[in-house]
Write a protein that holds these residues in place. Structure first.
Motif, PDB file in Angstrom:
ATOM      1  N   ILE A 110      32.218  32.971  48.614  1.00  0.00           N
ATOM      2  CA  ILE A 110      33.041  34.155  48.358  1.00  0.00           C
ATOM      3  C   ILE A 110      33.947  34.412  49.555  1.00  0.00           C
ATOM      4  O   ILE A 110      33.521  34.356  50.704  1.00  0.00           O
ATOM      5  CB  ILE A 110      32.154  35.399  48.105  1.00  0.00           C
ATOM      6  CG1 ILE A 110      31.195  35.165  46.948  1.00  0.00           C
ATOM      7  CG2 ILE A 110      33.019  36.633  47.873  1.00  0.00           C
ATOM      8  CD1 ILE A 110      31.857  34.954  45.603  1.00  0.00           C
ATOM      9  N   TYR A 129      36.534  37.387  50.874  1.00  0.00           N
ATOM     10  CA  TYR A 129      36.950  38.776  50.651  1.00  0.00           C
ATOM     11  C   TYR A 129      38.316  38.995  51.287  1.00  0.00           C
ATOM     12  O   TYR A 129      38.522  38.649  52.450  1.00  0.00           O
ATOM     13  CB  TYR A 129      35.938  39.756  51.254  1.00  0.00           C
ATOM     14  CG  TYR A 129      34.588  39.694  50.572  1.00  0.00           C
ATOM     15  CD1 TYR A 129      34.364  40.394  49.397  1.00  0.00           C
ATOM     16  CD2 TYR A 129      33.558  38.939  51.097  1.00  0.00           C
ATOM     17  CE1 TYR A 129      33.141  40.331  48.758  1.00  0.00           C
ATOM     18  CE2 TYR A 129      32.329  38.870  50.478  1.00  0.00           C
ATOM     19  CZ  TYR A 129      32.126  39.570  49.309  1.00  0.00           C
ATOM     20  OH  TYR A 129      30.912  39.499  48.679  1.00  0.00           O
ATOM     21  N   GLU A 174      37.348  40.268  45.684  1.00  0.00           N
ATOM     22  CA  GLU A 174      36.399  39.190  45.910  1.00  0.00           C
ATOM     23  C   GLU A 174      36.957  37.938  45.246  1.00  0.00           C
ATOM     24  O   GLU A 174      37.197  37.931  44.039  1.00  0.00           O
ATOM     25  CB  GLU A 174      35.044  39.558  45.300  1.00  0.00           C
ATOM     26  CG  GLU A 174      33.998  38.506  45.464  1.00  0.00           C
ATOM     27  CD  GLU A 174      32.687  38.898  44.815  1.00  0.00           C
ATOM     28  OE1 GLU A 174      32.021  39.832  45.315  1.00  0.00           O
ATOM     29  OE2 GLU A 174      32.343  38.266  43.807  1.00  0.00           O
ATOM     30  N   GLN A 225      36.383  33.982  44.403  1.00  0.00           N
ATOM     31  CA  GLN A 225      35.385  32.919  44.340  1.00  0.00           C
ATOM     32  C   GLN A 225      36.061  31.581  44.615  1.00  0.00           C
ATOM     33  O   GLN A 225      37.079  31.266  43.997  1.00  0.00           O
ATOM     34  CB  GLN A 225      34.748  32.866  42.960  1.00  0.00           C
ATOM     35  CG  GLN A 225      33.924  34.056  42.616  1.00  0.00           C
ATOM     36  CD  GLN A 225      33.276  33.902  41.253  1.00  0.00           C
ATOM     37  OE1 GLN A 225      33.214  32.814  40.686  1.00  0.00           O
ATOM     38  NE2 GLN A 225      32.788  35.006  40.726  1.00  0.00           N
TER      39      GLN A 225
END
Length: 118
Positions: free
Chosen positions: A24, A26, A63, A65
């Motif tokens: 992940i 951010y 977020e 991925q």
């Protein structure tokens, strides 16, 4: 305008790399204006990035991925990955708030290549 990206310098994918692995990323907008972002990579066939572009409201975060596609066979333990990611951002000024995404896109220009004759 600046965004805050975490982790700050690298993504670490866990072994076994013969299976799909996800990390992940951010992207936070600490500013007072909305920001658009786009994530690029030097190895687009090796990674799936979702969302790879979007909008971040003021004082909000997204977020992202980053999914590593599986290797056919496990790389050696001392394998050094040279893949890179680039996060591009731009402030969305109020004058552009009413435009659709299609209206904001600049059409690419064709540039003719000319090679001089010696």
């Amino acid at each position: 305008m600046s965004v805050v990206i975490e982790p700050i310098s690298q993504l670490t994918f866990q072994r076994p790399l013969t299976e799909t692995s996800k990390e992940i990323l951010y992207v936070r907008n600490p500013g007072t204006e909305p920001v658009s972002f786009k994530v690029k990579t030097t190895a687009p066939r090796q990674y799936c990035v979702r969302p790879n572009a979007g909008r971040i409201e003021p004082d909000a975060q997204v977020e992202v991925q980053v999914i590593l596609q599986p290797f056919k066979e496990e790389p050696p333990l001392d394998y050094k990955c040279r893949d890179k990611f680039l996060v591009q951002t731009a402030v969305i000024k109020s004058a552009y708030e009413t435009l659709s995404t299609a209206d904001m896109v600049i059409e690419p220009m064709k540039i003719e290549r000319v090679f001089p004759v010696a």
